[in-house]
Design a protein around this motif. Structure first.
Motif, PDB file in Angstrom:
ATOM      1  N   TYR A 484       0.834  -1.204   0.000  1.00 16.09           N
ATOM      2  CA  TYR A 484       0.000   0.000   0.000  1.00 16.09           C
ATOM      3  C   TYR A 484       0.869   1.255   0.000  1.00 16.09           C
ATOM      4  O   TYR A 484       0.627   2.201  -0.768  1.00 16.09           O
ATOM      5  CB  TYR A 484      -0.919  -0.009   1.211  1.00 16.09           C
ATOM      6  N   GLU A 485       1.890   1.270   0.830  1.00 15.49           N
ATOM      7  CA  GLU A 485       2.783   2.434   0.889  1.00 15.49           C
ATOM      8  C   GLU A 485       3.552   2.598  -0.413  1.00 15.49           C
ATOM      9  O   GLU A 485       3.800   3.723  -0.870  1.00 15.49           O
ATOM     10  CB  GLU A 485       3.732   2.290   2.078  1.00 15.49           C
ATOM     11  N   GLN A 486       3.942   1.493  -1.030  1.00 12.46           N
ATOM     12  CA  GLN A 486       4.629   1.574  -2.313  1.00 12.46           C
ATOM     13  C   GLN A 486       3.710   2.136  -3.388  1.00 12.46           C
ATOM     14  O   GLN A 486       4.138   2.931  -4.233  1.00 12.46           O
ATOM     15  CB  GLN A 486       5.128   0.191  -2.722  1.00 12.46           C
ATOM     16  N   ALA A 487       2.441   1.751  -3.347  1.00 12.76           N
ATOM     17  CA  ALA A 487       1.477   2.281  -4.314  1.00 12.76           C
ATOM     18  C   ALA A 487       1.309   3.786  -4.143  1.00 12.76           C
ATOM     19  O   ALA A 487       1.242   4.530  -5.138  1.00 12.76           O
ATOM     20  CB  ALA A 487       0.137   1.575  -4.146  1.00 12.76           C
ATOM     21  N   LEU A 488       1.233   4.246  -2.894  1.00  5.33           N
ATOM     22  CA  LEU A 488       1.121   5.690  -2.650  1.00  5.33           C
ATOM     23  C   LEU A 488       2.358   6.418  -3.167  1.00  5.33           C
ATOM     24  O   LEU A 488       2.250   7.484  -3.792  1.00  5.33           O
ATOM     25  CB  LEU A 488       0.943   5.954  -1.159  1.00  5.33           C
ATOM     26  N   ALA A 489       3.539   5.830  -2.916  1.00  6.69           N
ATOM     27  CA  ALA A 489       4.777   6.481  -3.343  1.00  6.69           C
ATOM     28  C   ALA A 489       4.874   6.542  -4.866  1.00  6.69           C
ATOM     29  O   ALA A 489       5.299   7.558  -5.438  1.00  6.69           O
ATOM     30  CB  ALA A 489       5.979   5.724  -2.770  1.00  6.69           C
ATOM     31  N   GLU A 490       4.481   5.481  -5.535  1.00  4.52           N
ATOM     32  CA  GLU A 490       4.592   5.440  -6.995  1.00  4.52           C
ATOM     33  C   GLU A 490       3.564   6.343  -7.676  1.00  4.52           C
ATOM     34  O   GLU A 490       3.828   6.868  -8.760  1.00  4.52           O
ATOM     35  CB  GLU A 490       4.436   4.009  -7.495  1.00  4.52           C
ATOM     36  N   THR A 491       2.412   6.525  -7.051  1.00  2.00           N
ATOM     37  CA  THR A 491       1.361   7.354  -7.656  1.00  2.00           C
ATOM     38  C   THR A 491       1.434   8.810  -7.219  1.00  2.00           C
ATOM     39  O   THR A 491       0.752   9.671  -7.809  1.00  2.00           O
ATOM     40  CB  THR A 491      -0.024   6.797  -7.298  1.00  2.00           C
ATOM     41  N   GLY A 492       2.207   9.091  -6.168  1.00  2.88           N
ATOM     42  CA  GLY A 492       2.316  10.450  -5.677  1.00  2.88           C
ATOM     43  C   GLY A 492       1.132  10.888  -4.838  1.00  2.88           C
ATOM     44  O   GLY A 492       0.967  12.082  -4.550  1.00  2.88           O
ATOM     45  N   LEU A 493       0.280   9.963  -4.430  1.00  2.00           N
ATOM     46  CA  LEU A 493      -0.871  10.275  -3.601  1.00  2.00           C
ATOM     47  C   LEU A 493      -0.528  10.103  -2.128  1.00  2.00           C
ATOM     48  O   LEU A 493       0.367   9.352  -1.767  1.00  2.00           O
ATOM     49  CB  LEU A 493      -2.049   9.359  -3.954  1.00  2.00           C
ATOM     50  N   THR A 494      -1.253  10.801  -1.286  1.00  2.00           N
ATOM     51  CA  THR A 494      -1.196  10.557   0.152  1.00  2.00           C
ATOM     52  C   THR A 494      -2.398   9.699   0.528  1.00  2.00           C
ATOM     53  O   THR A 494      -3.351   9.559  -0.242  1.00  2.00           O
ATOM     54  CB  THR A 494      -1.240  11.870   0.937  1.00  2.00           C
ATOM     55  N   GLY A 495      -2.360   9.140   1.727  1.00  5.54           N
ATOM     56  CA  GLY A 495      -3.478   8.318   2.160  1.00  5.54           C
ATOM     57  C   GLY A 495      -4.767   9.102   2.202  1.00  5.54           C
ATOM     58  O   GLY A 495      -5.835   8.615   1.779  1.00  5.54           O
ATOM     59  N   GLU A 496      -4.702  10.351   2.688  1.00  6.93           N
ATOM     60  CA  GLU A 496      -5.902  11.173   2.776  1.00  6.93           C
ATOM     61  C   GLU A 496      -6.414  11.550   1.396  1.00  6.93           C
ATOM     62  O   GLU A 496      -7.627  11.513   1.127  1.00  6.93           O
ATOM     63  CB  GLU A 496      -5.595  12.439   3.581  1.00  6.93           C
ATOM     64  N   ALA A 497      -5.494  11.871   0.483  1.00 13.07           N
ATOM     65  CA  ALA A 497      -5.898  12.237  -0.873  1.00 13.07           C
ATOM     66  C   ALA A 497      -6.533  11.047  -1.590  1.00 13.07           C
ATOM     67  O   ALA A 497      -7.511  11.200  -2.331  1.00 13.07           O
ATOM     68  CB  ALA A 497      -4.695  12.752  -1.655  1.00 13.07           C
ATOM     69  N   ALA A 498      -5.968   9.873  -1.366  1.00 18.75           N
ATOM     70  CA  ALA A 498      -6.519   8.671  -1.992  1.00 18.75           C
ATOM     71  C   ALA A 498      -7.939   8.414  -1.501  1.00 18.75           C
ATOM     72  O   ALA A 498      -8.826   8.059  -2.285  1.00 18.75           O
ATOM     73  CB  ALA A 498      -5.624   7.474  -1.693  1.00 18.75           C
ATOM     74  N   ARG A 499      -8.155   8.618  -0.200  1.00 15.64           N
ATOM     75  CA  ARG A 499      -9.490   8.356   0.342  1.00 15.64           C
ATOM     76  C   ARG A 499     -10.492   9.388  -0.164  1.00 15.64           C
ATOM     77  O   ARG A 499     -11.645   9.044  -0.469  1.00 15.64           O
ATOM     78  CB  ARG A 499      -9.439   8.368   1.868  1.00 15.64           C
ATOM     79  N   GLN A 500     -10.091  10.631  -0.282  1.00 12.78           N
ATOM     80  CA  GLN A 500     -10.999  11.655  -0.805  1.00 12.78           C
ATOM     81  C   GLN A 500     -11.358  11.365  -2.258  1.00 12.78           C
ATOM     82  O   GLN A 500     -12.512  11.493  -2.670  1.00 12.78           O
ATOM     83  CB  GLN A 500     -10.346  13.034  -0.687  1.00 12.78           C
ATOM     84  N   GLU A 501     -10.337  10.963  -3.033  1.00 11.19           N
ATOM     85  CA  GLU A 501     -10.587  10.652  -4.437  1.00 11.19           C
ATOM     86  C   GLU A 501     -11.470   9.414  -4.580  1.00 11.19           C
ATOM     87  O   GLU A 501     -12.330   9.349  -5.451  1.00 11.19           O
ATOM     88  CB  GLU A 501      -9.245  10.430  -5.151  1.00 11.19           C
ATOM     89  N   TYR A 502     -11.247   8.450  -3.679  1.00 15.86           N
ATOM     90  CA  TYR A 502     -12.024   7.209  -3.717  1.00 15.86           C
ATOM     91  C   TYR A 502     -13.502   7.488  -3.440  1.00 15.86           C
ATOM     92  O   TYR A 502     -14.383   6.967  -4.116  1.00 15.86           O
ATOM     93  CB  TYR A 502     -11.460   6.232  -2.697  1.00 15.86           C
ATOM     94  N   SER A 503     -13.785   8.300  -2.433  1.00 16.82           N
ATOM     95  CA  SER A 503     -15.175   8.603  -2.090  1.00 16.82           C
ATOM     96  C   SER A 503     -15.859   9.417  -3.184  1.00 16.82           C
ATOM     97  O   SER A 503     -17.087   9.396  -3.304  1.00 16.82           O
ATOM     98  CB  SER A 503     -15.237   9.356  -0.759  1.00 16.82           C
ATOM     99  N   ARG A 504     -15.065  10.114  -3.987  1.00 17.60           N
ATOM    100  CA  ARG A 504     -15.632  10.938  -5.055  1.00 17.60           C
ATOM    101  C   ARG A 504     -15.976  10.110  -6.289  1.00 17.60           C
ATOM    102  O   ARG A 504     -16.884  10.462  -7.040  1.00 17.60           O
ATOM    103  CB  ARG A 504     -14.632  12.043  -5.434  1.00 17.60           C
ATOM    104  N   ARG A 505     -15.275   9.015  -6.492  1.00 18.40           N
ATOM    105  CA  ARG A 505     -15.487   8.174  -7.674  1.00 18.40           C
ATOM    106  C   ARG A 505     -16.558   7.125  -7.376  1.00 18.40           C
ATOM    107  O   ARG A 505     -16.267   6.086  -6.791  1.00 18.40           O
ATOM    108  CB  ARG A 505     -14.181   7.471  -8.062  1.00 18.40           C
ATOM    109  N   ARG A 506     -17.748   7.371  -7.767  1.00 15.90           N
ATOM    110  CA  ARG A 506     -18.855   6.461  -7.447  1.00 15.90           C
ATOM    111  C   ARG A 506     -18.656   5.094  -8.068  1.00 15.90           C
ATOM    112  O   ARG A 506     -18.979   4.070  -7.470  1.00 15.90           O
ATOM    113  CB  ARG A 506     -20.176   7.073  -7.912  1.00 15.90           C
TER     114      ARG A 506
END
Length: 534
Positions: A484-506
């Protein structure tokens, strides 16, 4: 040595073998007389109590069991629609195991004790709680069980059932054996159970529908937001599909209704959970009760996602076995005396028929999975599994899952499909123990990154098994977190940003959507998917 093997040359003299045989025969005669053993020994015979005829079908209840509870309930509904009285037994528990040990032979494997005891437990309930006489139970009930393969003691199930039933007070109860190779023994039950194409089509519908619903449940339940919502959805789907099977309505439409049921379960795929692949002896890895210490639910309670094996995969393996043996026979020079024609012609027809059956079964699974919304799930390629496992376990060796168990572990590791692979086998299981305790040690030596755990079930070792699983899960959790941490590092996302984006994508947070596989962690795959769609 000289003559026609009538003398044996030793260091001292020639021994007349006929003289030795005569001396041994005389000794045998004296011992028989002394011990009172008759000259002609009576061979052991396994009696077949009663037959199941067509005339008995109207008043005879056929007891079934042995797969998951969902599969068994669907089979009950499907065969009821064909005019049979079917009753699926409850999932075997520890009480059933104790009954099995009480009336069974010593040294049996775990599935034997659980399943034999489960049947006796049900019959005793009919006798003691419902007041039925033994004669009434014998006349109106029978049990169908599966046969075995290779060195597995499962092949002696029918005999073990009869021994235990006799000692438990049901000496004439009928047990019919369904062989994994060869089908039902027609001499026993051809009149009662009509093995028609309609019969087998009904079974296949139950197997495939049960597989896709179970797979959906294991895919959603670890990430459900409301605890228990997935189980409620599975139960509703069971009722929907059972109703379709019992009333001969379309299973396809029933699965589309089930799709809407699962779509109501809210999920959070960004929860970091280790994925655990469950392999091993068929019954031990399939049962959902005390027979494997409720392993699947224990893993989910510990925060893991389970990757289970499909019953359909076992059917494909059985087809592959016949295909492999047929190709081997094609290399022989002699004619195929069993078919009465040239081996080449007979074998080509057999392979063509098996090809059609295999592809029809795979298409069937894909259609059911797509209607339910089980996207991205693929049944394993049997040829690929055979090639992968052959270097460690010969394809010719049969018993249990054979080379499949070895190949599954290798593919779990090389394809990054699981953080932990658990092989479940009954205590003393000869085929599975030889693989999980023997061959898999070589596999893990060749693949040191494998997190592999072989556990043995005996019915009374839950604390020890759960403790070992918890220790293996520690490493699995670390692996899931690292991915999970490697995925965040490779995509340039933070955990909080990923969760906000996830909740936005229905669409991405829809219960039926499953992130495309890139690594074992579902949460990491979800992060990669979020980044790729920005």
């Amino acid at each position: 040595m000289k003559g026609e093997c009538t003398t044996l040359l030793t260091d001292e003299r020639l021994i007349d073998l006929a003289e030795v045989e005569a001396e041994l025969s005389a000794f045998e005669a004296r011992e028989r007389k002394r011990l009172g053993v008759p000259e002609v020994a009576r061979q052991w015979h396994d009696p077949q109590p009663g037959l199941f005829t067509h005339a008995q079908r109207a008043h005879t209840t056929v007891l079934v069991g042995g797969l998951t509870m969902l599969h068994d309930r669907l089979i009950e509904a499907a065969l009821t629609s064909l005019g049979y009285r079917i009753r699926a037994l409850d999932c075997p528990d520890n009480e059933a195991m104790q009954i099995g040990k009480e009336f069974g032979n010593r040294g049996q494997c775990n599935p034997t004790y659980f399943t034999v005891g489960n049947l006796i437990k049900h019959l005793a309930h009919l006798r003691d709680a419902q007041g039925m006489s033994v004669e009434e139970i014998t006349r109106n009930y029978l049990f169908v069980t599966a046969g075995g393969c290779g060195p597995c003691r499962f092949g002696m199930y029918a005999t073990e059932y009869r021994k235990a039933l006799r000692d438990a007070g049901f000496p004439d109860f009928r047990v019919l054996l369904f062989q994994q190779q060869g089908g039902l023994r027609q001499s026993v039950a051809e009149a009662g159970l009509a093995l028609t194409p309609k019969f087998f089509m009904a079974l296949l519908k139950c197997i495939v529908a049960g597989d896709v619903i179970n797979a959906m449940g294991y895919r959603i339940r670890p990430y459900e937001i409301e605890p228990g919502a997935t189980d409620a959805a599975i139960e509703e789907c069971r009722m929907i599909v059972s109703g379709a099977l019992a009333n001969r309505r379309s299973v396809l439409r029933a699965l589309r209704r089930c799709r809407r049921v699962f779509a109501r379960v809210a999920v959070d795929r960004l929860r970091i959970k280790p994925k655990v692949g469950i392999i091993g002896e068929f019954w031990a890895m399939t049962t959902e009760g005390d027979g494997n210490y409720r392993l699947q639910r224990f893993l989910e309670a510990e925060g893991a996602e389970c990757d289970i094996q499909m019953v359909t995969t076992w059917a494909l393996y059985s087809i592959w076995e016949v295909q492999y043996d047929t190709r081997q026979r094609m290399r022989l020079r002699r004619r195929d005396v069993l078919s009465g024609g040239p081996a080449q012609d007979s074998s080509v027809r057999t392979l063509a028929s098996l090809w059609l059956v295999e592809h029809a079964l795979r298409l069937w699974f894909r259609v059911y999975a797509r209607l339910l919304g089980l996207g991205g799930y693929k049944l394993p390629d049997m040829g690929d599994l055979a090639r992968t496992g052959h270097g460690f376990y010969a394809n010719e060796l049969r018993g249990g899952e054979g080379h499949m168990e070895v190949a599954k572990l290798i593919q779990y590791v090389t394809h990054r499909k699981a953080h932990l692979v658990v092989s479940v086998k009954p205590f003393g299981c000869m085929p599975s123990s030889g693989v999980s305790d023997g061959v898999q040690s070589l596999v893990t030596a060749r693949y040191p990154e494998a997190n592999f755990l072989a556990i043995e079930t005996s019915g009374d070792g839950a604390v020890n098994v759960h403790s070992r699983v918890q220790m293996a899960l520690f490493k699995a959790r670390a692996g899931a977190q690292a991915e999970y941490e490697q995925a965040l590092a490779e995509t340039g996302l933070t955990g909080e940003a990923a969760r906000q984006e996830y909740s936005r994508r229905r669409r991405l947070c829809h219960p039926l959507h499953y992130p495309r596989h890139r690594t074992a962690s579902t949460a990491a795959n979800a992060v990669y998917e979020l980044a790729s769609r920005n």
